[in-house]
Design a protein around this motif. Sequence first.
Motif, PDB file in Angstrom:
ATOM      1  N   LEU A  14       0.838  -1.208   0.000  1.00 18.85           N
ATOM      2  CA  LEU A  14       0.000   0.000   0.000  1.00 18.85           C
ATOM      3  C   LEU A  14       0.870   1.254   0.000  1.00 18.85           C
ATOM      4  O   LEU A  14       0.566   2.242  -0.670  1.00 18.85           O
ATOM      5  CB  LEU A  14      -0.958  -0.011   1.197  1.00 18.85           C
ATOM      6  CG  LEU A  14      -2.099  -1.036   1.123  1.00 18.85           C
ATOM      7  CD1 LEU A  14      -2.888  -1.060   2.423  1.00 18.85           C
ATOM      8  CD2 LEU A  14      -3.034  -0.752  -0.047  1.00 18.85           C
ATOM      9  N   LYS A  15       1.961   1.224   0.742  1.00 16.64           N
ATOM     10  CA  LYS A  15       2.873   2.385   0.745  1.00 16.64           C
ATOM     11  C   LYS A  15       3.562   2.517  -0.610  1.00 16.64           C
ATOM     12  O   LYS A  15       3.791   3.615  -1.096  1.00 16.64           O
ATOM     13  CB  LYS A  15       3.921   2.249   1.857  1.00 16.64           C
ATOM     14  CG  LYS A  15       3.390   2.586   3.240  1.00 16.64           C
ATOM     15  CD  LYS A  15       3.003   4.053   3.351  1.00 16.64           C
ATOM     16  CE  LYS A  15       2.224   4.318   4.632  1.00 16.64           C
ATOM     17  NZ  LYS A  15       1.483   5.591   4.615  1.00 16.64           N
ATOM     18  N   ILE A  33       2.364   1.817  -3.490  1.00 14.83           N
ATOM     19  CA  ILE A  33       1.428   2.434  -4.438  1.00 14.83           C
ATOM     20  C   ILE A  33       1.322   3.932  -4.189  1.00 14.83           C
ATOM     21  O   ILE A  33       1.191   4.725  -5.113  1.00 14.83           O
ATOM     22  CB  ILE A  33       0.044   1.758  -4.319  1.00 14.83           C
ATOM     23  CG1 ILE A  33       0.138   0.327  -4.833  1.00 14.83           C
ATOM     24  CG2 ILE A  33      -1.022   2.528  -5.091  1.00 14.83           C
ATOM     25  CD1 ILE A  33      -1.056  -0.522  -4.502  1.00 14.83           C
ATOM     26  N   ALA A  34       1.430   4.312  -2.917  1.00 13.83           N
ATOM     27  CA  ALA A  34       1.316   5.733  -2.570  1.00 13.83           C
ATOM     28  C   ALA A  34       2.552   6.526  -3.018  1.00 13.83           C
ATOM     29  O   ALA A  34       2.480   7.745  -3.159  1.00 13.83           O
ATOM     30  CB  ALA A  34       1.098   5.897  -1.071  1.00 13.83           C
ATOM     31  N   ILE A  35       3.681   5.840  -3.223  1.00 12.80           N
ATOM     32  CA  ILE A  35       4.903   6.528  -3.651  1.00 12.80           C
ATOM     33  C   ILE A  35       5.431   5.780  -4.881  1.00 12.80           C
ATOM     34  O   ILE A  35       6.357   4.973  -4.779  1.00 12.80           O
ATOM     35  CB  ILE A  35       5.972   6.541  -2.530  1.00 12.80           C
ATOM     36  CG1 ILE A  35       5.338   6.843  -1.165  1.00 12.80           C
ATOM     37  CG2 ILE A  35       7.074   7.550  -2.839  1.00 12.80           C
ATOM     38  CD1 ILE A  35       6.256   6.611   0.019  1.00 12.80           C
TER      39      ILE A  35
END
Lengths: 198, 281
Positions: free
Chosen positions: B23-24, B26-28
């Motif tokens: 999830l992290k 995808i965020a970066i």
Amino acid sequence: MKLDLVHDIQAAYRKTLASMSRPGLIKNLRDQADKVAMEIDCFNSTLVLALMLFDTEVTFKICSEHEAEMAKLINQLTYAKATELESADYILILHDSKPGDLEKAFQMARSGDLLDPHKGATLIIETDVVCNDRNLTLKGPGIEKENYMDVTLTDQWVDWREEKNSEYPLGIDLIFTDRENNILCLPRTTQIIKQVVG
Amino acid sequence: MNIEYNFAFFDEGSKREIRRATLKAIAIPGYQVPFASREMPIARGWGTGGLQLTLSLVGKEDSLKVIDQGSDESVNAVNIKKLIVLTTGIGVTDETAEATIIQSRHRIPETPLQEDQILVLQVPIPEPLRYYEPSEYETKKLHAEHEYSGAWLMLFEQIVNYGAMSTGADHPVMVHSRYVMAPSPIPRFDNPKLNQNNALILLGAGREKKVYAVPPYTKVASLDFEDYPFRVETFQDKCCRLCGAKDVFLDELLNDITGEASYQCNDTSYCLQRMNGKSKG
């Protein structure tokens, strides 16, 4: 029926993943959330997210009237440790949080550092309704042209978020949950444009 | 002895850790998120990163496709498929369009991906700057400071030496105008497919313990120079000897006796599909 910690959590994860990779895409966790057979002070979908992501390596902070009870419950269920806003991996802002809590969470949340931007916090925010009404326009990775969203919060959070995320790749990521167990994710890369009235 | 494994092999704690990292990631977009990388029943460097991502994603409803260098039936692909099927009981498919999760080594399928699919790429060396900087801490600093002159210098040296950029595969890309990323050793031919793709692309490096991602509809640009633009491999005037396909990535096959070269689709399921279509029609 009881929540299946393998299959229900996997199904919820795939929905969260889809929502995080396509900001503005609303996914519904009802099938999983309805299986939470507990009297709790947060939305069932919020608890499903906690069960999906929290374990002993995770720290969290709860902003709620029932902070102590909820922190104890989540600790008992997941072994994650409660901590303060500035050091929490996940900040849960529940529907019964105090008016100033959201702003404080945006200001104090950890945004990582340039070596480790992934250490920026994730805020899980409970709100009455999450929908795709055209109040806020979303642009950025994961969005083909533009997406739209609205939540039952005053739009000030958009400014707080923008300030917090002004130094990309530093920043925080958001997951909104609502009473119908909808979720909507906003990674730090998403730009939000407010609808100008007039 | 019959050993009962967990669904998708992993314990839930391992899945949670990979899920948090994903999830992290995808965020970066393009940033390499460290993860614990568990011991797997295949050797590190043989697709354990991709395998761990797939195991963290997979559910009972999924249909899986695994390819290795374009082939559904080579050793790496077959063994990874066997492990996943044995521990989940899900179905496998060769057809790109039917799969919900596609794990791949070194290729992006010829058939365009759809929105509801996830492509998982196996990555041996996730660090695009490793070629000239051996220290992990230093490369982390270079990424932090957006200091990529070394990456460009590497390509410049190739131009000085050979008159063109000579990256065979793994040509570095700039993701969302921020991070230089190793696209895993996909041929240059596949680099443009990363740009604004419909599907979520996850990359996992098991030995190097990194997960990174390219979300759908993300700008991915191959590094190049104004006067030496990025070029994909050309197969001009050549076509697949079996299905006749043009504008696909072709393997060159040399006949040992005659020395003659012939060409064949690298993506075997795409080739088979075309041939089946022809025989039906």
